[in-house]
Design a protein around this motif. Sequence first.
Motif, PDB file in Angstrom:
ATOM      1  N   PRO A  59       2.855   5.739  47.314  1.00 38.11           N
ATOM      2  CA  PRO A  59       2.154   6.968  47.719  1.00 38.11           C
ATOM      3  C   PRO A  59       0.992   6.654  48.662  1.00 38.11           C
ATOM      4  O   PRO A  59       0.282   5.665  48.479  1.00 38.11           O
ATOM      5  CB  PRO A  59       1.638   7.528  46.388  1.00 38.11           C
ATOM      6  CG  PRO A  59       2.520   6.935  45.350  1.00 38.11           C
ATOM      7  CD  PRO A  59       2.875   5.566  45.856  1.00 38.11           C
ATOM      8  N   ALA A  99       8.531   8.756  38.277  1.00 35.81           N
ATOM      9  CA  ALA A  99       7.695   9.852  38.764  1.00 35.81           C
ATOM     10  C   ALA A  99       6.279   9.720  38.214  1.00 35.81           C
ATOM     11  O   ALA A  99       5.294   9.927  38.939  1.00 35.81           O
ATOM     12  CB  ALA A  99       8.309  11.198  38.359  1.00 35.81           C
ATOM     13  N   ARG A 143       4.357   6.962  40.159  1.00 35.86           N
ATOM     14  CA  ARG A 143       3.963   7.352  41.512  1.00 35.86           C
ATOM     15  C   ARG A 143       2.909   8.466  41.504  1.00 35.86           C
ATOM     16  O   ARG A 143       1.996   8.462  42.341  1.00 35.86           O
ATOM     17  CB  ARG A 143       5.194   7.788  42.311  1.00 35.86           C
ATOM     18  CG  ARG A 143       6.226   6.686  42.557  1.00 35.86           C
ATOM     19  CD  ARG A 143       5.606   5.423  43.095  1.00 35.86           C
ATOM     20  NE  ARG A 143       6.611   4.520  43.672  1.00 35.86           N
ATOM     21  CZ  ARG A 143       6.370   3.267  44.020  1.00 35.86           C
ATOM     22  NH1 ARG A 143       5.159   2.749  43.834  1.00 35.86           N
ATOM     23  NH2 ARG A 143       7.316   2.515  44.548  1.00 35.86           N
ATOM     24  N   LEU A 144       3.014   9.400  40.585  1.00 39.34           N
ATOM     25  CA  LEU A 144       2.001  10.451  40.496  1.00 39.34           C
ATOM     26  C   LEU A 144       0.659   9.849  40.090  1.00 39.34           C
ATOM     27  O   LEU A 144      -0.395  10.237  40.619  1.00 39.34           O
ATOM     28  CB  LEU A 144       2.429  11.519  39.484  1.00 39.34           C
ATOM     29  CG  LEU A 144       3.609  12.406  39.900  1.00 39.34           C
ATOM     30  CD1 LEU A 144       4.084  13.247  38.721  1.00 39.34           C
ATOM     31  CD2 LEU A 144       3.253  13.289  41.085  1.00 39.34           C
ATOM     32  N   ALA A 178      -0.855   8.223  43.014  1.00 36.10           N
ATOM     33  CA  ALA A 178      -1.330   9.211  43.990  1.00 36.10           C
ATOM     34  C   ALA A 178      -2.551   9.975  43.492  1.00 36.10           C
ATOM     35  O   ALA A 178      -3.167  10.717  44.263  1.00 36.10           O
ATOM     36  CB  ALA A 178      -0.207  10.192  44.316  1.00 36.10           C
ATOM     37  N   ARG A 210       9.795   9.320  46.152  1.00 37.72           N
ATOM     38  CA  ARG A 210       8.973   9.193  47.370  1.00 37.72           C
ATOM     39  C   ARG A 210       8.908  10.536  48.097  1.00 37.72           C
ATOM     40  O   ARG A 210       7.831  10.979  48.531  1.00 37.72           O
ATOM     41  CB  ARG A 210       9.575   8.131  48.293  1.00 37.72           C
ATOM     42  CG  ARG A 210       8.918   8.078  49.669  1.00 37.72           C
ATOM     43  CD  ARG A 210       9.589   7.059  50.577  1.00 37.72           C
ATOM     44  NE  ARG A 210      10.994   7.364  50.803  1.00 37.72           N
ATOM     45  CZ  ARG A 210      11.869   6.528  51.379  1.00 37.72           C
ATOM     46  NH1 ARG A 210      11.458   5.331  51.781  1.00 37.72           N
ATOM     47  NH2 ARG A 210      13.128   6.868  51.547  1.00 37.72           N
ATOM     48  N   VAL A 229       6.875  13.219  46.001  1.00 37.09           N
ATOM     49  CA  VAL A 229       5.441  12.973  46.130  1.00 37.09           C
ATOM     50  C   VAL A 229       4.984  13.344  47.545  1.00 37.09           C
ATOM     51  O   VAL A 229       3.879  13.857  47.740  1.00 37.09           O
ATOM     52  CB  VAL A 229       5.096  11.508  45.794  1.00 37.09           C
ATOM     53  CG1 VAL A 229       3.639  11.193  46.100  1.00 37.09           C
ATOM     54  CG2 VAL A 229       5.377  11.229  44.319  1.00 37.09           C
ATOM     55  N   LYS A 235       2.122  15.909  48.704  1.00 35.93           N
ATOM     56  CA  LYS A 235       1.136  15.552  49.723  1.00 35.93           C
ATOM     57  C   LYS A 235       1.075  16.625  50.807  1.00 35.93           C
ATOM     58  O   LYS A 235      -0.020  16.983  51.295  1.00 35.93           O
ATOM     59  CB  LYS A 235       1.501  14.194  50.334  1.00 35.93           C
ATOM     60  CG  LYS A 235       0.501  13.684  51.362  1.00 35.93           C
ATOM     61  CD  LYS A 235       0.958  12.334  51.921  1.00 35.93           C
ATOM     62  CE  LYS A 235      -0.022  11.804  52.952  1.00 35.93           C
ATOM     63  NZ  LYS A 235       0.439  10.518  53.543  1.00 35.93           N
TER      64      LYS A 235
END
Length: 641
Positions: free
Chosen positions: A121, A149, A152-153, A156, A552, A555, A559
């Motif tokens: 991220p 998930a 990655r969250l 981020a 990806r 996310v 974004k």
Amino acid sequence: MAGVPANLEDMLKDAHLPALLTAMVHITGDTGWLRPEWAPTYNPMDRADLGIPEERQAEARKAVAEAIRTHLGGKPLQMANPDTATLRRQMDFVAGAPIPEQYVDFLVDELTLDGRSTKDPQFEQPQLKAAARKLNVLVIGAGMSGLLAGIRLSQAGVPFQIVDKNADVGGTWFENTYPGCRVDNSNHMYSYSFEPNHLWPQHFSPQPVLLEYFRGIAAKYDLRKHIRFETLVESLAWDDGRAVWRATLNGKDGRTEIVEANAVITAVGQLNRPRMPDIPGLGSFEGPAFHSAEWRHDVDLKGKRVGVIGTGASAYQFVPEIAPEVASLTVFQRTPPWGLPVPHYHDDVPDNMKWVLEHVPYFDKWYRFYLFWMTTEGFLPMVKSDPAWTGPATAVGPENAMLREMATLSLQAQIADRPDLADKVIPQYPIGGKRAVLDNGVWIAALKRDNVSLVTDKVTEITAKGVRTADGVEHEFDVLIYGTGFQASNFLSFLKVKGRGGRDLHETWGGDAKAYLGMTVPGFPNFFITYGPNTNIVVNGSIIFFSECSVRYIVGCLKLLAESGARALEPKKAVHDDFNRRVDEANAGWAWGSPHVSSWYKNSFGRVSQNWPFGLIDYWRATLAPNPDDFVLEKTPEPVA
């Protein structure tokens, strides 16, 4: 020299030599390791065959051993980040042939020599970080995709919670506990690209090992504090006025609760709802009867008469495991599976190989690169339909016929002493038309046992005592096991989803699930699906790769919301429809799209709703980042003066 085995040269015999030689470029800074005489020429049906003469291999390993000793003795790496020309040479060398230019950026990203990837991220800007913190995401499922998930969250900076119906993480690897359950993709690829495991005990790990891997991931990234276990998401409803999803949760205490989220990510997989066959009398058997995905470990099979209905991937794994302990085993088969020869399917990873993976810098990356490239397109060209093909309907083109011949020869060699099995175990449909399995001989060996019978007469009825077939014979059993697969095409069947204006997702789909890039649906803002329609793969790659690309992209959508100040996004209907039109057209050009083949790849309408009909590189490119022009972005209404 502490830590360097005295018999290093012998240990290196278990390591993939081209990956070793390529790693030496990093260690020594010398590209001379990429000698033409040491380059591999792979046999696609025998990955152990490097095509390098034995004397050349011995020469190369001797030189490698000396370089490793020097490095581990204290000499630092000489070339951590090679220039583009050197990197191209390394890639071509490991691949055994020049890699087409269009694949280079894709493969460099997957290789991650510097530890960075497009899948990381990118939420560095202070304003973006602040906007991300205002989001709240609900993830449904704590299996492979749900954990990804969450990772990655978290990276981020987006707040989230994960809800799972099970008592632990792992998804399919928590639920499926039947004997012999294991992955059918090499474990050095069936693992997150950013979380390699150098200590996999086998090349294709069994279920308990995979479950421990994902438990370890949850612990490393401290995800359990975000997870609500034994909780079912019963319904989702989009609030048009406030632009939030209202989720109705049912906890293990039976109480319901409403939670709200700006976005929802479903990570529930495709193969998690057992499919029972449509056979008269189902449920009338008086003895223990269960689906392989709901294995009853309280039922002792030793000395019992056991019937198995189905010969799909699960049965292919558990039948050889239970055959030696039962009194008799009768397997009812509608169509035989195609087996792709993989002799090392049950083999342990040698300890020597584990040592090299752990201690030789960059070897693990180049070994994974080799596995990845060999399956990036894999057998894909060999299951492509040729419109000009005029040969038999058992193939869809000349390359498919060649692959069929190779797989047939392997099967024929296994039944040389049992020619009566030939008509039963050699499929008459094109290879690739249905899910193929990995064959190391244990399936045929089980069928050849004296206590095992393979019945190909149609099952017409389940009776109190067993199974009746079309020839009128009633087969009596003590235990009945269904190896009949999953409700693969019934995407999100357990979940009620109401989108914009109260629109129902399943009514919208009408039994024919479609999504843009397999992830987003018009009329359902901020709703994302992982492993959704048309994101399954057949003979190429790892599903973890697809999940990493999907997450990806998802996310990236969050974004986009944060950057644009929009509160909701959904794909434009024209974009969604055009994508699915292209998918359908492309799927018709593969073995699995043949009108003469029926499989779980197709839904009740005969449409291939499961499979991605393009290359891995195409999904990678399509999911690099969302294109704002593909979406309708809903801004926050201006306050009334």
